[in-house]
Motif scaffolding. Structure first.
Motif, PDB file in Angstrom:
ATOM      1  N   ASP A 158     -10.434  14.819  -6.116  1.00 18.58           N
ATOM      2  CA  ASP A 158      -9.089  14.427  -5.679  1.00 18.58           C
ATOM      3  C   ASP A 158      -8.960  14.534  -4.166  1.00 18.58           C
ATOM      4  O   ASP A 158      -8.387  13.651  -3.515  1.00 18.58           O
ATOM      5  CB  ASP A 158      -8.032  15.308  -6.346  1.00 18.58           C
ATOM      6  CG  ASP A 158      -7.892  15.044  -7.835  1.00 18.58           C
ATOM      7  OD1 ASP A 158      -8.680  14.241  -8.376  1.00 18.58           O
ATOM      8  OD2 ASP A 158      -6.983  15.630  -8.453  1.00 18.58           O
ATOM      9  N   VAL A 196      -0.743   6.394  -1.003  1.00 17.50           N
ATOM     10  CA  VAL A 196      -0.826   7.751  -1.544  1.00 17.50           C
ATOM     11  C   VAL A 196      -1.375   7.727  -2.966  1.00 17.50           C
ATOM     12  O   VAL A 196      -1.225   6.759  -3.703  1.00 17.50           O
ATOM     13  CB  VAL A 196       0.552   8.454  -1.541  1.00 17.50           C
ATOM     14  CG1 VAL A 196       1.059   8.629  -0.122  1.00 17.50           C
ATOM     15  CG2 VAL A 196       1.568   7.679  -2.384  1.00 17.50           C
ATOM     16  N   MET A 197      -2.022   8.828  -3.328  1.00 18.67           N
ATOM     17  CA  MET A 197      -2.474   9.023  -4.704  1.00 18.67           C
ATOM     18  C   MET A 197      -1.330   9.639  -5.492  1.00 18.67           C
ATOM     19  O   MET A 197      -0.793  10.686  -5.121  1.00 18.67           O
ATOM     20  CB  MET A 197      -3.703   9.930  -4.742  1.00 18.67           C
ATOM     21  CG  MET A 197      -4.303  10.065  -6.146  1.00 18.67           C
ATOM     22  SD  MET A 197      -5.859  11.013  -6.160  1.00 18.67           S
ATOM     23  CE  MET A 197      -5.230  12.686  -6.232  1.00 18.67           C
ATOM     24  N   THR A 198      -0.941   9.000  -6.587  1.00 19.03           N
ATOM     25  CA  THR A 198       0.157   9.506  -7.404  1.00 19.03           C
ATOM     26  C   THR A 198      -0.316  10.171  -8.687  1.00 19.03           C
ATOM     27  O   THR A 198       0.420  10.953  -9.284  1.00 19.03           O
ATOM     28  CB  THR A 198       1.132   8.367  -7.760  1.00 19.03           C
ATOM     29  OG1 THR A 198       0.401   7.264  -8.330  1.00 19.03           O
ATOM     30  CG2 THR A 198       1.865   7.884  -6.515  1.00 19.03           C
ATOM     31  N   ASP A 199      -1.556   9.871  -9.117  1.00 24.49           N
ATOM     32  CA  ASP A 199      -2.068  10.498 -10.339  1.00 24.49           C
ATOM     33  C   ASP A 199      -3.579  10.306 -10.411  1.00 24.49           C
ATOM     34  O   ASP A 199      -4.102   9.253 -10.030  1.00 24.49           O
ATOM     35  CB  ASP A 199      -1.408   9.873 -11.568  1.00 24.49           C
ATOM     36  CG  ASP A 199      -1.545  10.722 -12.827  1.00 24.49           C
ATOM     37  OD1 ASP A 199      -2.110  11.838 -12.736  1.00 24.49           O
ATOM     38  OD2 ASP A 199      -1.080  10.281 -13.894  1.00 24.49           O
ATOM     39  N   ARG A 202       2.146  -0.344  -7.197  1.00 25.32           N
ATOM     40  CA  ARG A 202       1.545   0.776  -7.921  1.00 25.32           C
ATOM     41  C   ARG A 202       0.334   0.206  -8.664  1.00 25.32           C
ATOM     42  O   ARG A 202       0.448  -0.800  -9.366  1.00 25.32           O
ATOM     43  CB  ARG A 202       2.536   1.394  -8.908  1.00 25.32           C
ATOM     44  CG  ARG A 202       1.972   2.584  -9.685  1.00 25.32           C
ATOM     45  CD  ARG A 202       3.011   3.143 -10.662  1.00 25.32           C
ATOM     46  NE  ARG A 202       4.186   3.611  -9.949  1.00 25.32           N
ATOM     47  CZ  ARG A 202       5.441   3.230 -10.215  1.00 25.32           C
ATOM     48  NH1 ARG A 202       5.670   2.355 -11.180  1.00 25.32           N
ATOM     49  NH2 ARG A 202       6.447   3.720  -9.521  1.00 25.32           N
ATOM     50  N   GLU A 242      -4.513   6.562  -9.857  1.00 26.26           N
ATOM     51  CA  GLU A 242      -3.329   5.734  -9.617  1.00 26.26           C
ATOM     52  C   GLU A 242      -2.861   5.913  -8.180  1.00 26.26           C
ATOM     53  O   GLU A 242      -2.734   7.040  -7.698  1.00 26.26           O
ATOM     54  CB  GLU A 242      -2.203   6.110 -10.583  1.00 26.26           C
ATOM     55  CG  GLU A 242      -0.962   5.224 -10.433  1.00 26.26           C
ATOM     56  CD  GLU A 242       0.180   5.670 -11.326  1.00 26.26           C
ATOM     57  OE1 GLU A 242       0.375   5.044 -12.387  1.00 26.26           O
ATOM     58  OE2 GLU A 242       0.865   6.658 -10.961  1.00 26.26           O
ATOM     59  N   LEU A 243      -2.604   4.805  -7.511  1.00 27.75           N
ATOM     60  CA  LEU A 243      -2.174   4.821  -6.114  1.00 27.75           C
ATOM     61  C   LEU A 243      -0.885   4.025  -5.959  1.00 27.75           C
ATOM     62  O   LEU A 243      -0.568   3.152  -6.781  1.00 27.75           O
ATOM     63  CB  LEU A 243      -3.237   4.202  -5.212  1.00 27.75           C
ATOM     64  CG  LEU A 243      -4.655   4.759  -5.286  1.00 27.75           C
ATOM     65  CD1 LEU A 243      -5.593   3.926  -4.418  1.00 27.75           C
ATOM     66  CD2 LEU A 243      -4.695   6.211  -4.859  1.00 27.75           C
ATOM     67  N   GLU A 244      -0.149   4.322  -4.890  1.00 24.84           N
ATOM     68  CA  GLU A 244       0.991   3.501  -4.495  1.00 24.84           C
ATOM     69  C   GLU A 244       0.835   3.129  -3.028  1.00 24.84           C
ATOM     70  O   GLU A 244       0.485   3.975  -2.206  1.00 24.84           O
ATOM     71  CB  GLU A 244       2.323   4.224  -4.723  1.00 24.84           C
ATOM     72  CG  GLU A 244       2.734   4.272  -6.178  1.00 24.84           C
ATOM     73  CD  GLU A 244       4.161   4.744  -6.389  1.00 24.84           C
ATOM     74  OE1 GLU A 244       4.931   4.798  -5.384  1.00 24.84           O
ATOM     75  OE2 GLU A 244       4.518   5.054  -7.536  1.00 24.84           O
ATOM     76  N   LYS A 255      -7.982  11.627  -1.412  1.00 23.59           N
ATOM     77  CA  LYS A 255      -6.836  11.752  -0.502  1.00 23.59           C
ATOM     78  C   LYS A 255      -7.274  11.651   0.955  1.00 23.59           C
ATOM     79  O   LYS A 255      -6.607  11.010   1.773  1.00 23.59           O
ATOM     80  CB  LYS A 255      -6.120  13.074  -0.751  1.00 23.59           C
ATOM     81  CG  LYS A 255      -5.404  13.135  -2.098  1.00 23.59           C
ATOM     82  CD  LYS A 255      -4.813  14.523  -2.354  1.00 23.59           C
ATOM     83  CE  LYS A 255      -4.150  14.598  -3.711  1.00 23.59           C
ATOM     84  NZ  LYS A 255      -3.640  15.965  -4.011  1.00 23.59           N
ATOM     85  N   GLU A 279       2.201   2.985   3.943  1.00 24.40           N
ATOM     86  CA  GLU A 279       1.884   4.205   3.199  1.00 24.40           C
ATOM     87  C   GLU A 279       0.898   3.888   2.091  1.00 24.40           C
ATOM     88  O   GLU A 279       0.962   2.819   1.474  1.00 24.40           O
ATOM     89  CB  GLU A 279       3.179   4.791   2.596  1.00 24.40           C
ATOM     90  CG  GLU A 279       3.001   6.137   1.904  1.00 24.40           C
ATOM     91  CD  GLU A 279       4.316   6.681   1.370  1.00 24.40           C
ATOM     92  OE1 GLU A 279       4.622   7.862   1.642  1.00 24.40           O
ATOM     93  OE2 GLU A 279       5.050   5.934   0.688  1.00 24.40           O
TER      94      GLU A 279
END
Length: 302
Positions: free
Chosen positions: A104, A158-161, A76, A169-171, A108, A156
């Motif tokens: 955003d 993904v954008m988490t925030d 993260r 923030e990405l994971e 993505k 994977e």
């Protein structure tokens, strides 16, 4: 004849939730001291400013380290948009800036190009070797050099925030050898705004999770006491991604001496790598062929 290393013959895994501001090697040294262990190593370096799971292998568990470093791991992290640095993280000098800020949806959409089998160029401030020299040493000396791209599997991303216009923030879940700093750098370039890693945390690595890790303060409090031993996980956890064969008692000595021996296997293909267990304890890792395990790594019965 070399000196015999002092310490306890203790085997297993101790999981640490590494804080920022300390190297992975320093964490291993702390654990070795706290457990008075003869032998210790870690399964995958974290940058000094990164936090999260650092799995420390003790004794015979060091032989299972490759299976953890090869396993998937998840991070993260926060990307600072609008700035590139020479280290691709917040520790470096800003070398480029932009007032452009992606939406955003643009972020993505851009993430897709970093998923699957990708080619990635490691940061110039990294431990990659260039003609026998570490890249970070060449970079510190302002040497001109190029690092070849290398393959990386990204399961994977993904954008988490979206924290604000400047921070996202990405994971990411990826395979061995991935540089999160390179993802941040390349994402910033793809978005036309530059970017670098601001915060980075490894949330899990193979079977180990950061939330199960001990802090360095906890390790200090329990150092050189039986209480710390209770947190040691079996070395067999490091073999969780390999199929297991049952080792008859009469085969154990042959395997530990490095010789092929009969094992009982179900659903293991000819030539497949697996490990043999006697009463749940690892005896050897090797290739399964015609009912026998041909060992490549053996474990001392302790």
């Amino acid at each position: 004849m070399g000196r015999k290393r002092k310490g306890r013959d203790i085997s297993g895994w101790l999981i640490v939730d590494k804080p920022a501001g300390i190297t992975s090697t320093s964490v291993v040294n702390k654990v070795r001291w706290a457990l008075q262990a003869k032998k210790a190593g870690h399964a995958g370096t974290l940058d000094p400013e990164a936090t999260g799971v650092l799995a420390v292998a003790l004794g015979e568990a060091t032989k299972t380290v490759p299976y953890i470093t090869d396993a998937l791991k998840a991070y993260r992290f926060v990307v600072r948009l609008g700035q590139a640095t020479n280290t691709d993280d917040a520790e470096g000098e800003v070398i480029a800036a932009s007032d452009t800020r992606p939406t955003d949806d643009q972020i993505k959409d851009a993430l897709g190009q970093f998923v699957g089998d990708i080619m990635q160029v490691p940061p110039k401030f990294s431990a990659v070797k260039i003609d026998g020299e570490r890249a970070y040493k060449l970079a510190r000396d302002d040497e001109e050099f190029e690092i070849a791209a290398r393959p990386l599997w990204v399961e994977e991303l993904v954008m988490t925030d979206r924290l604000d216009a400047d921070h996202v923030e990405l994971e990411m879940t990826c395979g061995k050898g991935g540089y999160v700093r390179s993802i941040a750098r390349d994402l910033g370039e793809a978005l036309g705004c530059h970017g670098h890693v601001l915060h980075l945390r490894r949330i899990w690595s193979g079977p180990f999770e950061a939330e199960d890790g001990l802090t360095l303060d906890q390790i200090d409090e329990m150092a050189q006491s039986p209480a710390l031993d209770e947190h040691i996980k079996p070395l067999e956890i490091g073999l969780a991604d390999l199929p297991m064969a049952v080792c008859p008692a009469e085969s154990a000595t042959r395997l530990r001496n490095g010789n092929p021996a009969m094992v009982l296997a179900s659903g293991i293909d000819y030539g497949e790598e697996c490990w043999a267990a006697l009463d749940g304890r690892a005896v050897a890792v090797g290739r399964f062929k015609a009912g026998e395990l041909h060992p490549s790594r053996v474990f001392v019965d302790g």
